[in-house]
Design a protein around this motif. Structure first.
Motif, PDB file in Angstrom:
ATOM      1  N   SER A   1      19.853 -66.711-117.817  1.00  0.00           N
ATOM      2  CA  SER A   1      19.871 -66.085-116.492  1.00  0.00           C
ATOM      3  C   SER A   1      20.196 -64.600-116.588  1.00  0.00           C
ATOM      4  N   VAL A   2      21.178 -64.248-117.414  1.00  0.00           N
ATOM      5  CA  VAL A   2      21.540 -62.837-117.595  1.00  0.00           C
ATOM      6  C   VAL A   2      20.386 -62.081-118.245  1.00  0.00           C
ATOM      7  N   ALA A   3      19.733 -62.691-119.227  1.00  0.00           N
ATOM      8  CA  ALA A   3      18.598 -62.045-119.893  1.00  0.00           C
ATOM      9  C   ALA A   3      17.466 -61.787-118.903  1.00  0.00           C
ATOM     10  N   LEU A   4      17.182 -62.752-118.028  1.00  0.00           N
ATOM     11  CA  LEU A   4      16.143 -62.565-117.016  1.00  0.00           C
ATOM     12  C   LEU A   4      16.497 -61.446-116.040  1.00  0.00           C
ATOM     13  N   LEU A   5      17.741 -61.417-115.605  1.00  0.00           N
ATOM     14  CA  LEU A   5      18.176 -60.350-114.691  1.00  0.00           C
ATOM     15  C   LEU A   5      18.053 -58.976-115.346  1.00  0.00           C
ATOM     16  N   GLN A   6      18.427 -58.881-116.625  1.00  0.00           N
ATOM     17  CA  GLN A   6      18.313 -57.607-117.322  1.00  0.00           C
ATOM     18  C   GLN A   6      16.852 -57.203-117.483  1.00  0.00           C
ATOM     19  N   TYR A   7      15.991 -58.183-117.758  1.00  0.00           N
ATOM     20  CA  TYR A   7      14.555 -57.879-117.836  1.00  0.00           C
ATOM     21  C   TYR A   7      14.044 -57.357-116.486  1.00  0.00           C
ATOM     22  N   LEU A   8      14.443 -58.022-115.410  1.00  0.00           N
ATOM     23  CA  LEU A   8      13.990 -57.621-114.077  1.00  0.00           C
ATOM     24  C   LEU A   8      14.502 -56.234-113.679  1.00  0.00           C
ATOM     25  N   ASN A   9      15.598 -55.785-114.280  1.00  0.00           N
ATOM     26  CA  ASN A   9      16.161 -54.471-113.977  1.00  0.00           C
ATOM     27  C   ASN A   9      15.704 -53.383-114.942  1.00  0.00           C
ATOM     28  N   THR A  10      14.884 -53.728-115.944  1.00  0.00           N
ATOM     29  CA  THR A  10      14.405 -52.756-116.927  1.00  0.00           C
ATOM     30  C   THR A  10      13.117 -52.110-116.431  1.00  0.00           C
ATOM     31  N   PRO A  11      13.087 -50.772-116.322  1.00  0.00           N
ATOM     32  CA  PRO A  11      11.872 -50.102-115.835  1.00  0.00           C
ATOM     33  C   PRO A  11      10.652 -50.399-116.698  1.00  0.00           C
ATOM     34  N   LEU A  12       9.523 -50.587-116.042  1.00  0.00           N
ATOM     35  CA  LEU A  12       8.261 -50.846-116.731  1.00  0.00           C
ATOM     36  C   LEU A  12       7.667 -49.535-117.217  1.00  0.00           C
ATOM     37  N   CYS A  13       7.046 -49.586-118.365  1.00  0.00           N
ATOM     38  CA  CYS A  13       6.394 -48.415-118.924  1.00  0.00           C
ATOM     39  C   CYS A  13       5.263 -47.974-117.984  1.00  0.00           C
ATOM     40  N   GLY A  14       5.282 -46.717-117.600  1.00  0.00           N
ATOM     41  CA  GLY A  14       4.238 -46.185-116.740  1.00  0.00           C
ATOM     42  C   GLY A  14       4.535 -46.306-115.255  1.00  0.00           C
ATOM     43  N   ALA A  15       5.370 -47.240-114.869  1.00  0.00           N
ATOM     44  CA  ALA A  15       5.676 -47.423-113.448  1.00  0.00           C
ATOM     45  C   ALA A  15       6.967 -46.706-113.055  1.00  0.00           C
ATOM     46  N   ASN A  16       7.843 -46.486-114.029  1.00  0.00           N
ATOM     47  CA  ASN A  16       9.149 -45.873-113.803  1.00  0.00           C
ATOM     48  C   ASN A  16       9.995 -46.629-112.794  1.00  0.00           C
ATOM     49  N   LYS A  17       9.651 -47.872-112.569  1.00  0.00           N
ATOM     50  CA  LYS A  17      10.455 -48.746-111.718  1.00  0.00           C
ATOM     51  C   LYS A  17      10.532 -50.107-112.404  1.00  0.00           C
ATOM     52  N   ALA A  18      11.628 -50.797-112.143  1.00  0.00           N
ATOM     53  CA  ALA A  18      11.829 -52.126-112.703  1.00  0.00           C
ATOM     54  C   ALA A  18      11.127 -53.162-111.826  1.00  0.00           C
ATOM     55  N   PRO A  19      10.788 -54.334-112.389  1.00  0.00           N
ATOM     56  CA  PRO A  19      10.183 -55.387-111.573  1.00  0.00           C
ATOM     57  C   PRO A  19      11.010 -55.726-110.340  1.00  0.00           C
ATOM     58  N   ALA A  20      12.336 -55.734-110.461  1.00  0.00           N
ATOM     59  CA  ALA A  20      13.188 -56.029-109.293  1.00  0.00           C
ATOM     60  C   ALA A  20      13.018 -54.970-108.214  1.00  0.00           C
ATOM     61  N   GLN A  21      12.918 -53.703-108.625  1.00  0.00           N
ATOM     62  CA  GLN A  21      12.730 -52.636-107.644  1.00  0.00           C
ATOM     63  C   GLN A  21      11.369 -52.741-106.971  1.00  0.00           C
ATOM     64  N   LEU A  22      10.362 -53.124-107.720  1.00  0.00           N
ATOM     65  CA  LEU A  22       9.029 -53.275-107.141  1.00  0.00           C
ATOM     66  C   LEU A  22       8.985 -54.437-106.150  1.00  0.00           C
ATOM     67  N   ALA A  23       9.713 -55.516-106.460  1.00  0.00           N
ATOM     68  CA  ALA A  23       9.678 -56.708-105.608  1.00  0.00           C
ATOM     69  C   ALA A  23      10.634 -56.628-104.429  1.00  0.00           C
ATOM     70  N   THR A  24      11.816 -56.042-104.645  1.00  0.00           N
ATOM     71  CA  THR A  24      12.841 -56.078-103.602  1.00  0.00           C
ATOM     72  C   THR A  24      13.274 -54.702-103.105  1.00  0.00           C
ATOM     73  N   GLY A  25      12.854 -53.647-103.793  1.00  0.00           N
ATOM     74  CA  GLY A  25      13.253 -52.310-103.401  1.00  0.00           C
ATOM     75  C   GLY A  25      14.625 -51.899-103.902  1.00  0.00           C
ATOM     76  N   ARG A  26      15.233 -52.706-104.766  1.00  0.00           N
ATOM     77  CA  ARG A  26      16.560 -52.379-105.288  1.00  0.00           C
ATOM     78  C   ARG A  26      16.762 -53.044-106.646  1.00  0.00           C
ATOM     79  N   GLN A  27      17.789 -52.569-107.359  1.00  0.00           N
ATOM     80  CA  GLN A  27      18.167 -53.232-108.591  1.00  0.00           C
ATOM     81  C   GLN A  27      18.984 -54.473-108.248  1.00  0.00           C
ATOM     82  N   LEU A  28      18.931 -55.458-109.120  1.00  0.00           N
ATOM     83  CA  LEU A  28      19.725 -56.667-108.946  1.00  0.00           C
ATOM     84  C   LEU A  28      21.021 -56.526-109.726  1.00  0.00           C
TER      85      LEU A  28
END
Length: 119
Positions: free
Chosen positions: A82-109
């Motif tokens: 669960s912690v690994a998934l959360l950290q992945y979701l908070n890691t910015p994507l290459c080229g997007a400069n935003k993390a998956p969590a930010q893209l989906a929810t507008g904020r870091q988890l």
């Protein structure tokens, strides 16, 4: 379409969807659905391999995440995974400069990693 409608209703419609051209995402009904929701459908091919490369990279990331955070007998329902998934979701994507969590929810988890208060 029901699953996409439910997803779009909860998270918002995507600007675009990349696909390999599989029949489930290019038939007339789904194309009309995407048009109504103003979703651009991008079809990858040997001439446009970008979306296929992104999908393969995502699969590799998921495999690495599973391999490094679970054992053969360990369930996916564990704190380490669960912690690994959360950290992945908070890691910015290459080229997007935003993390998956930010893209989906507008904020870091909140994932247990110390961050600045404004984040």
């Amino acid at each position: 379409m029901a699953q996409l409608r439910k997803y779009f209703s909860q998270w918002g419609a995507s600007n675009g969807i990349s696909t390999d051209g599989g029949t489930n995402l290019v038939n007339d009904d789904i194309c009309a659905f995407f048009k109504r929701w103003e979703v651009e459908l991008r079809i990858s091919s040997p001439h446009y391999p970008l979306s296929n490369g992104r999908a393969e990279a995502a699969v590799k990331s998921a495999q690495r995440l599973l391999r490094m955070n679970t054992s053969v007998r360990e369930s996916l329902e564990c704190d380490k995974m669960s912690v690994a998934l959360l950290q992945y979701l908070n890691t910015p994507l290459c080229g997007a400069n935003k993390a998956p969590a930010q893209l989906a929810t507008g904020r870091q988890l909140h994932d247990g990693v110390p961050t600045a208060r404004q984040n």
